[in-house]
Design an enzyme around this catalytic site. Structure first.
Site, short mmCIF file in Angstrom:
data_model
loop_
_atom_site.label_atom_id
_atom_site.label_comp_id
_atom_site.label_asym_id
_atom_site.label_seq_id
_atom_site.Cartn_x
_atom_site.Cartn_y
_atom_site.Cartn_z
CE1 TYR A 154 -33.70 -6.37 -56.96
CE2 TYR A 154 -32.80 -5.36 -55.12
CZ TYR A 154 -32.51 -5.07 -56.53
OH TYR A 154 -31.49 -5.53 -57.47
CG HIS A 211 -34.71 -3.50 -62.34
ND1 HIS A 211 -35.10 -4.25 -60.99
CD2 HIS A 211 -33.75 -4.33 -62.41
CE1 HIS A 211 -35.06 -5.19 -60.37
NE2 HIS A 211 -33.80 -5.17 -61.02
#
Length: 282
Positions: free
Chosen positions: A52, A111
């Site tokens: 992010y 992830h």
């Protein structure tokens, strides 16, 4: 706020997502204040990732944590699949911890799957756990076959949670994945739990049934969509917002209880899947 039992850990049903946060300097103070408000009012799970903003979201969260009791926060971060080897994972974690200004994570997630063998990734995560750098480990964007493969590995059954896309417009996981996870008592973390109110060209918030049920509960359609996501047991939602008013609404959505009749009404508009669907990712 509705509480969940995540493998013996009591956690709120609604946490705080941080995707797209920390990137705009002019929004930084507002984003920080919004996350801090959420923590102060019961949304004590923060979900972030090294991806992010290439660490910007973690830096933002790190600044927030300086103003709140770290021990009362369940902090989640994720690592890239290319960092899923033992050595790279440890390095990635150290970078994340530095940005987050803490010495441990409550949950560290792969992830999504890459080319590194799952067995090596699990072994690395178990080592980090034994070293005290992470309390729990888990996965993200895993489908049923991925989880079955994981469970067949040494220590694979220690997985704490799976984080997948799940909302009213994306119910594919209900056919096979969610029932399997319930059978294994493996909790689900739902990302994009309101689908930004819009999917497949249809605006969920404009649906008459959604509006009518929301009005009956004196909440917004967005709050209703969020409440729907957490009606099932062992499902946590992590909506993202930089807006303080929306944060207040998200927290309030954790108190909404939908009746069986209301859930059936919603099903008529947005039916559950009747066959296996490929796992959606965003």
């Amino acid at each position: 706020m509705k509480e969940l039992n995540f493998k013996g850990v009591s956690l709120p049903a609604i946490g705080i997502g941080t995707w797209h946060m920390g990137d705009q300097p002019q929004m930084y103070a507002q984003e920080k204040a919004t996350i801090l408000y959420g923590l102060q009012h019961g949304a004590t799970v923060i979900d972030t990732a090294e991806m992010y903003g290439e660490g910007n979201a973690e830096k933002l969260v790190g600044d927030v944590l300086q103003e709140f009791d770290r021990s009362k926060v369940f902090l989640i971060s994720k690592f890239y699949p290319q960092n899923a080897t033992k050595i790279k994972m440890k390095q990635a974690l150290d970078r994340s911890l530095k940005r987050l200004k803490t010495d441990y994570l409550d949950l560290y997630l792969l992830h999504w799957r890459g080319s590194v063998p799952l067995a090596e990734t699990v072994a690395g995560l178990v080592e980090l756990q034994k070293a005290g750098k992470i309390r729990h480990w888990g996965v993200s964007n895993f489908d049923t076959d991925d989880l079955k493969e994981l469970y067949a590995l040494p220590n694979g059954e220690q997985v704490f949670a799976n984080e997948d896309l799940y909302n009213l417009a994306n119910r594919g996981i209900e056919y096979e994945l969610l029932p399997w996870q319930r059978q294994q008592k493996l909790p689900l973390i739902a990302y994009s739990p309101v689908d930004q109110g819009d999917s497949r060209g249809q605006n969920l918030t404009q649906n008459e049934i959604i509006q009518d049920i929301a009005q009956a509960h004196q909440v917004t359609p967005m709050q209703l969509l969020l409440a729907w996501t957490i009606q099932a047991n062992n499902v946590m939602a992590i909506p993202q917002t930089s807006n303080l008013e929306h944060m207040k609404q998200n927290i309030a959505a954790g108190e909404i209880k939908l009746s069986k009749a209301e859930m059936q009404q919603i099903d008529t508009q947005f039916p559950a899947p009747d066959s296996k669907q490929s796992l959606r990712m965003i």
